[in-house]
Scaffold this active site. Sequence first.
Site, PDB file in Angstrom:
ATOM      1  N   THR A 125     -40.022  20.170 -63.731  1.00 41.76           N
ATOM      2  CA  THR A 125     -41.213  19.963 -62.893  1.00 41.76           C
ATOM      3  C   THR A 125     -40.812  19.022 -61.765  1.00 41.76           C
ATOM      4  OG1 THR A 125     -41.973  17.968 -64.034  1.00 41.76           O
ATOM      5  CG2 THR A 125     -42.704  20.088 -64.925  1.00 41.76           C
ATOM      6  N   HIS A 126     -41.398  19.255 -60.583  1.00 41.73           N
ATOM      7  CA  HIS A 126     -41.083  18.405 -59.435  1.00 41.73           C
ATOM      8  C   HIS A 126     -42.367  18.118 -58.672  1.00 41.73           C
ATOM      9  CE1 HIS A 126     -38.694  16.582 -56.288  1.00 41.73           C
ATOM     10  NE2 HIS A 126     -39.341  17.305 -55.385  1.00 41.73           N
ATOM     11  N   GLY A 168     -42.854   9.057 -69.107  1.00 44.48           N
ATOM     12  CA  GLY A 168     -43.218  10.181 -69.963  1.00 44.48           C
ATOM     13  C   GLY A 168     -44.698  10.510 -69.960  1.00 44.48           C
ATOM     14  N   ARG A 202     -31.646  13.295 -64.219  1.00 43.45           N
ATOM     15  CA  ARG A 202     -30.204  13.513 -64.091  1.00 43.45           C
ATOM     16  C   ARG A 202     -29.941  14.976 -63.699  1.00 43.45           C
ATOM     17  NH1 ARG A 202     -27.777   8.573 -63.856  1.00 43.45           N
ATOM     18  NH2 ARG A 202     -28.721   7.214 -65.419  1.00 43.45           N
ATOM     19  N   ILE A 203     -28.941  15.178 -62.880  1.00 46.95           N
ATOM     20  CA  ILE A 203     -28.540  16.530 -62.511  1.00 46.95           C
ATOM     21  C   ILE A 203     -27.517  16.990 -63.552  1.00 46.95           C
ATOM     22  CG2 ILE A 203     -27.527  17.964 -60.696  1.00 46.95           C
ATOM     23  CD1 ILE A 203     -30.223  16.595 -60.030  1.00 46.95           C
ATOM     24  N   ASP A 225     -33.221  20.114 -57.833  1.00 44.73           N
ATOM     25  CA  ASP A 225     -34.556  20.744 -57.748  1.00 44.73           C
ATOM     26  C   ASP A 225     -34.490  22.129 -57.103  1.00 44.73           C
ATOM     27  OD1 ASP A 225     -35.666  17.453 -57.026  1.00 44.73           O
ATOM     28  OD2 ASP A 225     -35.846  18.523 -58.932  1.00 44.73           O
TER      29      ASP A 225
HETATM   30  C1  GRF Z   1     -43.021  13.459 -62.470  1.00 42.37           C
HETATM   31  O1  GRF Z   1     -43.780  13.543 -61.272  1.00 42.37           O
HETATM   32  C2  GRF Z   1     -41.814  14.364 -62.391  1.00 42.37           C
HETATM   33  O2  GRF Z   1     -42.063  15.585 -61.722  1.00 42.37           O
HETATM   34  C3  GRF Z   1     -40.868  13.504 -61.589  1.00 42.37           C
HETATM   35  O3  GRF Z   1     -41.026  12.211 -62.132  1.00 42.37           O
HETATM   36  C4  GRF Z   1     -42.355  12.098 -62.635  1.00 42.37           C
HETATM   37  C5  GRF Z   1     -42.231  11.758 -64.086  1.00 42.37           C
HETATM   38  O4  GRF Z   1     -43.282  10.970 -64.419  1.00 42.37           O
HETATM   39  N1  GRF Z   1     -39.498  13.966 -61.702  1.00 42.37           N
HETATM   40  P1  GRF Z   1     -43.502  10.614 -65.984  1.00 42.37           P
HETATM   41  O5  GRF Z   1     -42.205   9.978 -66.474  1.00 42.37           O
HETATM   42  O6  GRF Z   1     -43.813  11.887 -66.680  1.00 42.37           O
HETATM   43  O7  GRF Z   1     -44.662   9.644 -65.968  1.00 42.37           O
END
Ligand code: GRF
Length: 188
Positions: free
Chosen positions: A108-109, A11, A91-92, A145
């Site tokens: 976010t990816h 997080g 999760r999808i 994604d």
């Molecule tokens: C982020 O880079 C997100 O895009 C990807 O996993 C990471 C999450 O990191 N799906 P965090 O849990 O916010 O530290």
Amino acid sequence: MRAVFLVSGSGSNLQAVLDAAADGQLPQLEIAAVGADKFGTGGVERSEEAGYETFVVDFKSYTDRAEWNHALTEKCLSYQPDYVISSGFMRIVNEEFINAFENRYVNTHPALLPAFPGAHGVRDALNYGVKVTGCTVHYADTGVDTGPIIAQQAVPVLDDDTEESLHERIKIEERKLLIRVLQELSAT
Ligand code: GRF
């Protein structure tokens, strides 16, 4: 703008949003709740420490994926959010969830979609040997994604990068991008 956030991991990206909200950078954002798909996530712990409502719809507690999706959909709907924000949610979700939050489910990816989707986008980009990767904020659909792109930011790959060093550098930009998108969505 009311939003429910979903996390699965540490997080740290969510923490950046919580910090920005505390600093007054997101005055129109109301964080209705932070949810996770399993117990013990850093994202839920951080949110509880910051005084936000949290919930867990534990994936492993459901024998049927559709039942888990239904429970998650109902829980998110119960907050009547304008948006659901996936911030490291791994999760999808299925049609029921997407139909409930069509073009209101933001993910976010840590790669420049459509390149390198999936759970290992940073590793895949590094292994491919790209010189530039980055991060994407997009409306998520039932794919992995996939969905309309909202914003992207390029991040250079350094010769001595490891998956961890590259991911941390991407996250710095990812957090800024997500906050900017939240500000823009709040203003609409
Ligand atoms: C982020 O880079 C997100 O895009 C990807 O996993 C990471 C999450 O990191 N799906 P965090 O849990 O916010 O530290």
